[in-house]
Design an enzyme around this catalytic site. Structure first.
Site, mmCIF file in Angstrom:
data_model
loop_
_atom_site.group_PDB
_atom_site.id
_atom_site.type_symbol
_atom_site.label_atom_id
_atom_site.label_comp_id
_atom_site.label_asym_id
_atom_site.label_seq_id
_atom_site.Cartn_x
_atom_site.Cartn_y
_atom_site.Cartn_z
ATOM 1 N N CYS A 1 0.836 -1.195 0.000
ATOM 2 C CA CYS A 1 0.000 0.000 0.000
ATOM 3 C C CYS A 1 0.879 1.258 0.000
ATOM 4 O O CYS A 1 1.435 1.600 -1.035
ATOM 5 C CB CYS A 1 -0.981 -0.042 1.174
ATOM 6 S SG CYS A 1 -2.441 0.949 0.852
ATOM 7 N N HIS B 1 -3.507 -4.799 0.506
ATOM 8 C CA HIS B 1 -2.902 -5.357 1.730
ATOM 9 C C HIS B 1 -2.971 -6.883 1.710
ATOM 10 O O HIS B 1 -3.900 -7.469 2.288
ATOM 11 C CB HIS B 1 -3.643 -4.831 2.961
ATOM 12 C CG HIS B 1 -3.406 -3.391 3.241
ATOM 13 N ND1 HIS B 1 -2.301 -2.938 3.928
ATOM 14 C CD2 HIS B 1 -4.110 -2.291 2.900
ATOM 15 C CE1 HIS B 1 -2.348 -1.618 4.024
ATOM 16 N NE2 HIS B 1 -3.438 -1.199 3.399
ATOM 17 N N GLU C 1 -1.340 -8.925 3.361
ATOM 18 C CA GLU C 1 -1.094 -9.522 4.689
ATOM 19 C C GLU C 1 -2.368 -10.030 5.350
ATOM 20 O O GLU C 1 -2.328 -10.952 6.160
ATOM 21 C CB GLU C 1 -0.367 -8.524 5.609
ATOM 22 C CG GLU C 1 -1.143 -7.269 6.018
ATOM 23 C CD GLU C 1 -0.977 -6.088 5.058
ATOM 24 O OE1 GLU C 1 -0.647 -6.328 3.875
ATOM 25 O OE2 GLU C 1 -1.184 -4.939 5.482
HETATM 26 N N1 GLN Z 1 -1.752 6.919 2.903
HETATM 27 C C1 GLN Z 1 -1.882 6.179 1.705
HETATM 28 C C2 GLN Z 1 -3.256 6.353 1.071
HETATM 29 O O1 GLN Z 1 -4.165 6.802 1.717
HETATM 30 C C3 GLN Z 1 -1.581 4.708 1.945
HETATM 31 C C4 GLN Z 1 -2.576 4.032 2.844
HETATM 32 C C5 GLN Z 1 -2.103 2.713 3.373
HETATM 33 O O2 GLN Z 1 -0.927 2.388 3.333
HETATM 34 N N2 GLN Z 1 -2.998 1.928 3.927
HETATM 35 O O3 GLN Z 1 -3.460 6.042 -0.079
#
Ligand code: GLN
Length: 544
Positions: free
Chosen positions: A380, A506, A508
């Site tokens: 992400c 994600h 994970e």
């Molecule tokens: N801050 C980034 C976004 O909002 C990444 C978010 C995250 O890593 N969950 O896109």
């Protein structure tokens, strides 16, 4: 009709109630009983997603996009199920819906009270999960400890459920902690007695006590708990701190808990089969060569903030017969120190995060990974960081950024992208939950997934900015995963690098100890130079 097990906690929080519930789920599943789980959180936040990772650890995202308590992650990993939004209920949600009903006039001018209005709403939500999941057995964990002010309506609701559902269909398990007093070399049962008294005052007599302790619990101590708490001796189960959390189902099974539950609830089941799990735990506990991974984040002081990432690394390392050793590196302390701090690591991982603090350190880590050809996995935010770093390299300026961190950046390679996402979602809102992703043939991502499509969970606002896709691709960045309409970049990798892969989602959250995630398998494989391609996983990654 489902039967119910309600799990409460006493004495202290953080004694592993969530792991115990997840483990109970696993031992029942091992008898071919279908199980669903729910966590009732007494705090008033309507949405656990707004809580700081410092206070509450990781936010676990379900397939339907709910931002929930990290205990749901334990349930999914141990039991091998996928839960939904309905499996995490907070007091805030309960009160909001009761108040909304009152505003709509649903109560016809009646007086709105905790009993029965709030308790009815709680019971409705418990039964809703039971009905939706059609599980034979519902495990319901009440968060916090007995005696908390916010917890009262939940305890009152589960008390009523025994009468509502029939006495043979409901079981109460109380998880307590036995403190050790060094001066007398004793484990003390008094706090357990007090918390059981508190439960009884509310009208709940526990059927089973799980006594957690850091030391071995003697027979006499268990006898004493049985006597004072009026719980059958065999139903006082001692749970001594174990080396790995995945051992807990085995400890509970061996202590007879599975038989007790099945007997008390009159469940007809298969024989318990935990052989594969037992074998997995044995491999986990056997000494193994380490693989050293640098994890660069801004919440590293609070490791629960990266709970699923840590577990996913462990699962993948185990599949490679390695023990993962994570170096927790604070991205704010990395500035100018990459050589010293990353010189010896075998792989670099940049997990998710929000806000600009610590970003420059993560970008430096990504540069180190690219230049030194160290395997890199970005999750992400970790993908956004990889793209920013590569952009700075390609465009030859530091003025490349995400608009989250620099609204005036000349090269906003990561940006809010409502036009890319289509009209149903407005910019500024989070993209949450499962989305399909097409894997581009011939890429590392397609090889390690061994499929054409992956369905993965998202939680972010910003996206790869297509304005810069062409120059970045010409310079060697590969968009290896795309949304079905091709407009959102979901995976990136580098052409001239042994293993630099990052995803906008994600992964994970979908890793399991007995079914590691392909991206983590590929990453650990690269870090140990034993890359497995077309990695085998029993997880249904294509469609859900
Ligand atoms: N801050 C980034 C976004 O909002 C990444 C978010 C995250 O890593 N969950 O896109």
């Amino acid at each position: 009709m489902s039967k119910y097990i309600f799990i409460t906690g006493g004495v202290l929080s953080s004694v592993g109630k969530g792991i115990s519930v997840a483990s109970i789920g696993r031992i029942l599943k091992s008898r071919s009983i279908s199980v669903s789980v729910q966590k009732l959180d007494p705090y008033l936040n309507v949405d656990p997603g707004t809580m700081s990772p410092y206070q509450h650890g990781e936010v676990f995202v379900t397939k339907d996009g709910a931002e929930t308590d990290l205990d749901l992650g334990h349930y999914e990993r141990f039991i091998g199920i996928e839960l939904t939004q309905a499996s995490n209920v907070t007091s805030g949600q309960v009160y909001s819906s009761v108040l909304a009903q009152e505003r709509r006039g649903d109560f016809l001018g009646g007086t709105i009270q905790v009993v029965p209005h709030v308790t009815n709403e709680i019971k409705r939500r418990i039964r809703e999960v039971a009905e939706m999941s059609r599980a034979e057995l519902m495990l319901v964990e009440v968060g916090g400890t007995v005696g908390d002010i916010e917890g009262q309506p939940f305890l009152e609701s589960i008390r009523q459920m025994r009468k509502d559902e029939g006495r043979d269909n409901v079981l109460y398990i109380h998880v307590t902690f036995l403190p050790y007093v060094a001066a007398t070399d004793e484990l003390k049962t008094k706090p357990t007695q007090h918390s059981v008294n508190e439960l009884r005052r509310i009208g709940i007599q526990p059927d089973v006590i799980l006594a957690r302790s850091d030391k071995q619990i003697s027979e006499e101590t268990q006898d004493k708990i049985s006597l004072f708490c009026d719980v059958d001796r065999e139903a006082v189960i001692s749970l001594v701190t174990s080396e790995t959390i995945y051992e807990v189902p085995l400890l509970l099974e061996d202590a007879g808990l599975g038989e007790i539950i099945v007997g008390r609830l009159g469940l007809r089941t298969d024989k318990s089969d935990l052989e594969e799990w037992r074998e997995m735990v044995a491999r986990l506990q056997a000494p193994k060569e380490p693989v050293v991974i640098g994890l660069i984040g801004k919440y590293v002081g609070h490791r629960d903030a990266y709970y699923s990432v840590r577990e996913a690394l462990r699962h993948a390392a185990l599949a490679h017969n390695r023990e993962v050793r994570i170096e927790w590196l604070d991205s704010e302390e990395l500035d100018g120190m990459t050589n010293d701090k990353l010189g010896h690591v075998q792989g670099i991982i940049v997990p998710g995060g929000f806000g600009c603090r610590g970003i420059e350190g993560m970008i430096e880590a990504a540069r180190f990974a690219r230049e030194r050809e160290v395997p890199y996995l970005g999750l992400c935010l970790g993908m956004q960081v990889m793209v920013i770093e590569f952009g700075r390299h390609v465009f030859g300026t530091e003025n490349v950024n995400s608009t989250e961190f620099d609204a005036g950046s000349a090269y906003p390679v990561i940006d809010l992208a409502p036009d890319q996402r289509g009209i149903e979602q407005k910019g500024g809102t989070m993209r949450l939950g499962t989305y399909p992703c097409h894997l581009v043939a011939g890429t590392t991502a397609a090889r390690i997934y061994g499929s054409e499509i992956a369905c993965e969970r998202h939680r972010h606002r910003y996206e790869f900015n297509n304005r810069f896709r062409q120059p970045l691709e010409e310079a060697g960045l590969v968009a290896s995963g795309l949304s079905p309409d091709g407009r959102l970049v979901e995976l990136t990798e580098l052409r001239n690098h042994p293993w630099m892969v990052a995803c906008q989602f994600h992964p994970e959250f979908k890793s399991r100890p007995d079914s590691p995630h392909p991206l983590f398998l590929g990453f650990i494989g690269a870090a140990t130079k034993t890359l497995v391609e077309g990695a085998q996983t029993s997880l249904p990654l294509n469609g859900e």
